[in-house]
Design a protein around this motif. Structure first.
Motif, PDB file in Angstrom:
ATOM      1  N   MET A  56      67.195   0.623  35.919  1.00  0.00           N
ATOM      2  CA  MET A  56      68.616   0.949  35.864  1.00  0.00           C
ATOM      3  C   MET A  56      68.929   2.176  36.715  1.00  0.00           C
ATOM      4  O   MET A  56      69.973   2.242  37.361  1.00  0.00           O
ATOM      5  CB  MET A  56      69.053   1.133  34.417  1.00  0.00           C
ATOM      6  CG  MET A  56      68.915  -0.180  33.649  1.00  0.00           C
ATOM      7  SD  MET A  56      69.797  -0.250  32.121  1.00  0.00           S
ATOM      8  CE  MET A  56      71.473  -0.387  32.711  1.00  0.00           C
ATOM      9  N   ASP A  57      68.008   3.139  36.736  1.00  0.00           N
ATOM     10  CA  ASP A  57      68.178   4.337  37.558  1.00  0.00           C
ATOM     11  C   ASP A  57      68.275   3.966  39.042  1.00  0.00           C
ATOM     12  O   ASP A  57      69.064   4.550  39.783  1.00  0.00           O
ATOM     13  CB  ASP A  57      67.005   5.299  37.311  1.00  0.00           C
ATOM     14  CG  ASP A  57      67.217   6.652  37.941  1.00  0.00           C
ATOM     15  OD1 ASP A  57      68.285   7.268  37.706  1.00  0.00           O
ATOM     16  OD2 ASP A  57      66.310   7.113  38.671  1.00  0.00           O
ATOM     17  N   ASN A  68      69.630   1.428  40.173  1.00  0.00           N
ATOM     18  CA  ASN A  68      70.965   0.855  40.349  1.00  0.00           C
ATOM     19  C   ASN A  68      72.077   1.845  39.985  1.00  0.00           C
ATOM     20  O   ASN A  68      73.206   1.433  39.719  1.00  0.00           O
ATOM     21  CB  ASN A  68      71.105  -0.425  39.508  1.00  0.00           C
ATOM     22  CG  ASN A  68      70.187  -1.519  40.004  1.00  0.00           C
ATOM     23  OD1 ASN A  68      70.034  -1.721  41.201  1.00  0.00           O
ATOM     24  ND2 ASN A  68      69.550  -2.219  39.090  1.00  0.00           N
ATOM     25  N   LYS A  69      71.709   3.130  39.918  1.00  0.00           N
ATOM     26  CA  LYS A  69      72.683   4.196  39.596  1.00  0.00           C
ATOM     27  C   LYS A  69      73.299   4.005  38.214  1.00  0.00           C
ATOM     28  O   LYS A  69      74.469   4.286  37.992  1.00  0.00           O
ATOM     29  CB  LYS A  69      73.788   4.293  40.655  1.00  0.00           C
ATOM     30  CG  LYS A  69      73.293   4.411  42.076  1.00  0.00           C
ATOM     31  CD  LYS A  69      72.653   5.752  42.319  1.00  0.00           C
ATOM     32  CE  LYS A  69      72.314   5.931  43.784  1.00  0.00           C
ATOM     33  NZ  LYS A  69      70.937   6.040  44.074  1.00  0.00           N
ATOM     34  N   GLN A  70      72.506   3.489  37.275  1.00  0.00           N
ATOM     35  CA  GLN A  70      72.921   3.329  35.894  1.00  0.00           C
ATOM     36  C   GLN A  70      71.899   4.025  35.006  1.00  0.00           C
ATOM     37  O   GLN A  70      70.862   4.486  35.484  1.00  0.00           O
ATOM     38  CB  GLN A  70      72.988   1.847  35.517  1.00  0.00           C
ATOM     39  CG  GLN A  70      74.040   1.062  36.270  1.00  0.00           C
ATOM     40  CD  GLN A  70      73.996  -0.403  35.889  1.00  0.00           C
ATOM     41  OE1 GLN A  70      72.946  -1.035  35.916  1.00  0.00           O
ATOM     42  NE2 GLN A  70      75.151  -0.929  35.509  1.00  0.00           N
ATOM     43  N   THR A  71      72.210   4.083  33.711  1.00  0.00           N
ATOM     44  CA  THR A  71      71.242   4.629  32.764  1.00  0.00           C
ATOM     45  C   THR A  71      70.998   3.607  31.665  1.00  0.00           C
ATOM     46  O   THR A  71      71.728   2.621  31.538  1.00  0.00           O
ATOM     47  CB  THR A  71      71.740   5.938  32.112  1.00  0.00           C
ATOM     48  OG1 THR A  71      72.770   5.631  31.166  1.00  0.00           O
ATOM     49  CG2 THR A  71      72.242   6.926  33.158  1.00  0.00           C
ATOM     50  N   HIS A 115      71.742   3.944  28.853  1.00  0.00           N
ATOM     51  CA  HIS A 115      72.900   4.014  27.959  1.00  0.00           C
ATOM     52  C   HIS A 115      74.038   3.090  28.399  1.00  0.00           C
ATOM     53  O   HIS A 115      75.037   2.964  27.696  1.00  0.00           O
ATOM     54  CB  HIS A 115      73.389   5.455  27.861  1.00  0.00           C
ATOM     55  CG  HIS A 115      72.330   6.373  27.337  1.00  0.00           C
ATOM     56  ND1 HIS A 115      71.540   7.114  28.175  1.00  0.00           N
ATOM     57  CD2 HIS A 115      71.918   6.632  26.087  1.00  0.00           C
ATOM     58  CE1 HIS A 115      70.678   7.806  27.458  1.00  0.00           C
ATOM     59  NE2 HIS A 115      70.888   7.530  26.177  1.00  0.00           N
ATOM     60  N   ASP A 116      73.883   2.450  29.547  1.00  0.00           N
ATOM     61  CA  ASP A 116      74.902   1.520  30.056  1.00  0.00           C
ATOM     62  C   ASP A 116      74.669   0.093  29.569  1.00  0.00           C
ATOM     63  O   ASP A 116      75.327  -0.836  30.025  1.00  0.00           O
ATOM     64  CB  ASP A 116      74.910   1.521  31.594  1.00  0.00           C
ATOM     65  CG  ASP A 116      75.326   2.861  32.161  1.00  0.00           C
ATOM     66  OD1 ASP A 116      76.203   3.519  31.557  1.00  0.00           O
ATOM     67  OD2 ASP A 116      74.775   3.255  33.202  1.00  0.00           O
ATOM     68  N   THR A 117      73.726  -0.088  28.666  1.00  0.00           N
ATOM     69  CA  THR A 117      73.342  -1.421  28.226  1.00  0.00           C
ATOM     70  C   THR A 117      72.939  -1.398  26.764  1.00  0.00           C
ATOM     71  O   THR A 117      72.721  -0.327  26.189  1.00  0.00           O
ATOM     72  CB  THR A 117      72.170  -1.946  29.102  1.00  0.00           C
ATOM     73  OG1 THR A 117      71.929  -3.301  28.822  1.00  0.00           O
ATOM     74  CG2 THR A 117      70.902  -1.141  28.884  1.00  0.00           C
ATOM     75  N   HIS A 171      66.999  -5.556  28.291  1.00  0.00           N
ATOM     76  CA  HIS A 171      68.333  -4.965  28.286  1.00  0.00           C
ATOM     77  C   HIS A 171      69.310  -6.123  28.383  1.00  0.00           C
ATOM     78  O   HIS A 171      69.079  -7.112  29.086  1.00  0.00           O
ATOM     79  CB  HIS A 171      68.518  -3.935  29.397  1.00  0.00           C
ATOM     80  CG  HIS A 171      68.463  -4.488  30.781  1.00  0.00           C
ATOM     81  ND1 HIS A 171      69.595  -4.771  31.490  1.00  0.00           N
ATOM     82  CD2 HIS A 171      67.415  -4.818  31.571  1.00  0.00           C
ATOM     83  CE1 HIS A 171      69.250  -5.243  32.678  1.00  0.00           C
ATOM     84  NE2 HIS A 171      67.930  -5.285  32.749  1.00  0.00           N
TER      85      HIS A 171
END
Length: 146
Positions: free
Chosen positions: A98-99, A101-104, A106-108, A127
């Motif tokens: 996720m990192d 893809n510029k996500q964390t 906590h986005d899922t 996820h």
């Protein structure tokens, strides 16, 4: 410590309880997992005291454990989730992906399915799209954006 920093080298009530064959879906609330190093004796957990630990001196290898706050989607309430290295390794892989893809993480939402029992227990951690609706008062307790 963030989820991408997990060092993976080695229920009931207010806790998520994993049951073989029954998947559980939750949303991670904690920004950072709390790590402990423990021994198990007579099905009870005992914290490892480090270099002077009696259980280590007896040859018992300590286990790494983590605990996080989660939102239990099924019960719509906050719980604790304690897990070992097998789940930590999979959460770390999800967080790293996720990192990228510029996500964390906590986005899922996270789905854990348990199979087997005893020493044959295996965990599948995925996820999944976030479906949980976390109350504002719970969100306000955490610095993580939802």
């Amino acid at each position: 410590m963030s989820f991408t920093d997990l060092d993976v080298s080695s229920g009931g009530g207010d806790y998520i309880k994993l049951v073989a064959g029954t998947p559980i879906t939750f949303h991670i609330l904690s920004q950072n997992p709390e790590k402990s190093i423990v021994h198990w004796k007579d099905k009870k957990k005992k914290n490892c005291t480090g270099p002077d630990c009696d259980m280590c001196a007896e040859g018992d290898k300590p286990k790494h454990r983590w605990i996080i706050d989660v939102w239990d989607n099924k019960e719509s309430k906050m719980k604790k989730f304690e897990f070992g290295s097998m789940i930590a390794t999979q959460l770390k892989a999800i967080a790293e992906m996720m990192d990228e893809n510029k996500q964390t993480i906590h986005d899922t939402d996270i789905r854990v399915k348990t199979t087997g029992s005893g020493l044959e227990t295996e965990y599948s951690v995925l996820h999944v799209p976030m479906t949980s609706s976390i109350p504002q008062d719970v969100q306000d307790k955490y610095s993580t954006p939802f």
